[in-house]
Scaffold this active site. Structure first.
Site, PDB file in Angstrom:
ATOM      1  CG  ASP A  80     -18.225 -21.701  43.893  1.00 34.89           C
ATOM      2  OD1 ASP A  80     -19.168 -21.428  43.132  1.00 34.89           O
ATOM      3  OD2 ASP A  80     -17.834 -20.934  44.790  1.00 34.89           O
ATOM      4  CG  ASP A 110     -17.909 -15.508  41.816  1.00 39.82           C
ATOM      5  OD1 ASP A 110     -17.052 -14.885  41.177  1.00 39.82           O
ATOM      6  OD2 ASP A 110     -19.065 -15.707  41.400  1.00 39.82           O
ATOM      7  CG  ASP A 115     -16.481 -20.007  48.547  1.00 40.07           C
ATOM      8  OD1 ASP A 115     -16.666 -18.872  49.037  1.00 40.07           O
ATOM      9  OD2 ASP A 115     -17.000 -20.353  47.473  1.00 40.07           O
TER      10      ASP A 115
END
Length: 227
Positions: free
Chosen positions: A13, A15, A171
């Protein structure tokens, strides 16, 4: 027993996993607030919402608005964010060294994000990744986005590797859901952006890591995907 090694392909991922882009997004919502004569928000007030996307960021800045009114702010958010892109954010600790280590080990790496592809691609030269990132899938690249498995499946297809050869690091719960649905090993990144009620243990990632620097050690990666 053989020494632990990195996977053949590491997918990330963007961001909250590789890039601490919260400062860019705070600058964006604060410009939107200023245009309406309102006080700016502190970084800590916005940071937990970053991985949830433009709608969540607009909602954090304008919590009194209805869902429909927040959705109407998304085009403005994306326009302003494109102007703030890459101006304030930084890589998380150890990420640059980890990507170097992956490449030195002969592994490839790529990005699968729900950020619109044009914004993710615009970041690549700013980070020096335009010739290094082996595959980039954005939230609007395909007909589905995370938590659907298709983005991860397509990333593996474009790299001509098996799902079992890849590990996905993210995250957000959607990241781990996407990986699990695709049958791909996963790492939950606890250094990213989470709301207070999020429970990473419930995501059922293969590995949970507290610090971004933990990625530097291949022993922390799922070894079923190691080359």
């Amino acid at each position: 027993m053989s020494d632990p090694i990195f996977p053949a392909v590491a997918l990330f991922d963007l961001d909250g996993t590789l890039l601490d882009s919260a400062p860019d997004m705070v600058a964006t919502v604060n410009r939107m607030l200023a245009e309406r004569g309102r006080a700016p928000l502190a970084l800590d007030a916005v940071r937990p919402h970053v991985s949830k996307g433009a709608r969540a960021m607009s909602g954090a800045a304008f919590p009194e608005l209805s869902m429909e009114a927040r959705d109407a702010l998304v085009p403005e958010f994306l326009r302003v964010y494109a102007e703030e892109l890459g101006k304030h954010g930084v890589l998380f600790d150890g990420i640059a060294a980890m990507l170097d280590a992956l490449e030195a080990a002969g592994s490839r790496w790529g990005i699968v994000t729900n950020k619109p592809e044009y914004l993710a691609r615009a970041l690549m030269p700013l980070l020096g990744w335009d010739t290094r990132c082996a595959v980039l899938i954005g939230g609007d690249t395909l007909s589905e986005r995370k938590p659907h498995p298709l983005p991860l499946q397509e990333a593996a297809r474009r790299l001509d590797v098996a799902i079992d050869d890849c590990v996905y690091v993210g995250d957000d719960e959607r990241d781990i859901q996407s990986a699990r649905s695709a049958g791909m090993a996963s790492i939950a990144a606890l250094w990213g952006y989470r709301l207070d009620h999020d429970d990473p243990l419930a995501w059922q990632a293969d590995v949970i890591l507290e610090r971004s620097t933990d990625l530097l050690d291949p022993a922390h990666w799922p070894q079923q995907a190691a080359r």
